[in-house]
Design a protein around this motif. Structure first.
Motif, PDB file in Angstrom:
ATOM      1  N   TYR A   1       0.937  -1.189  -0.056  1.00 20.01           N
ATOM      2  CA  TYR A   1      -0.041  -0.175   0.054  1.00 20.01           C
ATOM      3  C   TYR A   1       0.748   1.176   0.134  1.00 20.01           C
TER       4      TYR A   1
ATOM      5  N   GLN B   1      -2.838   2.354 -11.167  1.00 22.55           N
ATOM      6  CA  GLN B   1      -3.346   0.953 -10.941  1.00 22.55           C
ATOM      7  C   GLN B   1      -4.383   0.872 -12.229  1.00 22.55           C
TER       8      GLN B   1
ATOM      9  N   SER C   1      -7.754   0.287 -13.772  1.00 24.04           N
ATOM     10  CA  SER C   1      -9.094   0.371 -13.584  1.00 24.04           C
ATOM     11  C   SER C   1      -9.736  -0.965 -13.160  1.00 24.04           C
ATOM     12  N   ARG C   2      -9.327  -1.883 -13.877  1.00 24.88           N
ATOM     13  CA  ARG C   2     -10.102  -3.300 -13.984  1.00 24.88           C
ATOM     14  C   ARG C   2      -9.698  -4.240 -12.629  1.00 24.88           C
ATOM     15  N   PHE C   3      -8.605  -3.593 -11.858  1.00 21.23           N
ATOM     16  CA  PHE C   3      -8.474  -4.252 -10.660  1.00 21.23           C
ATOM     17  C   PHE C   3      -8.564  -3.584  -9.414  1.00 21.23           C
ATOM     18  N   LYS C   4      -9.084  -4.040  -8.331  1.00 23.54           N
ATOM     19  CA  LYS C   4      -9.678  -3.433  -7.302  1.00 23.54           C
ATOM     20  C   LYS C   4      -8.639  -2.454  -6.584  1.00 23.54           C
ATOM     21  N   PRO C   5      -8.932  -1.314  -6.130  1.00 21.75           N
ATOM     22  CA  PRO C   5      -7.737  -0.398  -5.490  1.00 21.75           C
ATOM     23  C   PRO C   5      -7.125  -1.017  -4.175  1.00 21.75           C
ATOM     24  N   VAL C   6      -5.773  -0.835  -4.297  1.00 22.51           N
ATOM     25  CA  VAL C   6      -4.964  -1.782  -3.316  1.00 22.51           C
ATOM     26  C   VAL C   6      -5.286  -0.919  -1.998  1.00 22.51           C
ATOM     27  N   GLU C   7      -5.395  -1.894  -0.876  1.00 20.21           N
ATOM     28  CA  GLU C   7      -5.961  -1.537   0.387  1.00 20.21           C
ATOM     29  C   GLU C   7      -4.585  -1.866   1.554  1.00 20.21           C
TER      30      GLU C   7
ATOM     31  N   ASP D   1      -2.837  -5.604   1.606  1.00 22.34           N
ATOM     32  CA  ASP D   1      -2.716  -6.275   0.465  1.00 22.34           C
ATOM     33  C   ASP D   1      -1.341  -6.782  -0.090  1.00 22.34           C
TER      34      ASP D   1
ATOM     35  N   ALA E   1       0.081  -5.706  -5.964  1.00 23.38           N
ATOM     36  CA  ALA E   1      -0.454  -4.300  -6.913  1.00 23.38           C
ATOM     37  C   ALA E   1       0.160  -4.404  -8.075  1.00 23.38           C
TER      38      ALA E   1
END
Length: 155
Positions: free
Chosen positions: A29, A43, A45-51, A54, A57
């Motif tokens: 992150y 990142q 956009s087709r991947f979930k935003p990193v949290e 995680d 990424a």
């Protein structure tokens, strides 16, 4: 098959380019934020935003229209996979025969002086100044948050 037909058939290459590099980091992150702020990575956009927490990424570099072009067989699109790893797993860069640390990869920029100033303002650990009068063009080396050594070059 005639000899003429054999001559016009295209030869397929074994390798057509490099599309990504795997970068060891302790905190994915935090590293995403660092690469975004300093190199302008995003990142897809087709991947979930990193949290927080995680372990991986994917970052890419947008084009002049702020789009992330797609990769293909002959269209290599640089991507960085930030992967959580312990320090003992190693960091990118190595030492040459003279004992000097050498970066493992080189980014290209059309505005090296602006990038150098941004890095200084952001507190990036810069390993070298921009040398004067280099035949191949100006460059400098720097480290990311985890001590991975990189270079930036302006053709």
């Amino acid at each position: 098959m005639s000899q003429n037909q054999a001559e016009v058939e295209p030869k397929l290459e074994d390798i057509t380019g490099i599309t990504c590099i795997y970068v060891p980091v302790q905190d994915v992150y935090e590293s995403v934020q660092w690469y975004r702020n300093n190199l302008g990575c995003r990142q897809p956009s087709r991947f979930k935003p990193v949290e927080q927490g995680d372990g991986i990424a994917i970052l890419r570099f947008p084009d002049q229209e702020d789009k992330l072009p797609g990769a293909g067989l002959r269209t290599t699109v640089p991507a960085m996979f930030l992967i959580q790893s312990n320090v003992e797993g190693g960091r990118l860069g190595f030492t040459n025969n003279n004992g000097d640390r050498v970066p493992v990869g080189c980014f290209i920029t059309p505005r090296i002086q602006e990038l150098f100033e941004r890095f200084k303002e952001n507190g990036v650990r810069i390993a070298s100044d921009i040398p004067e009068g280099r035949e191949c063009g100006p460059n400098f080396q720097f480290y990311d948050l985890d001590g991975n050594m990189w270079e930036v070059w302006q053709p």
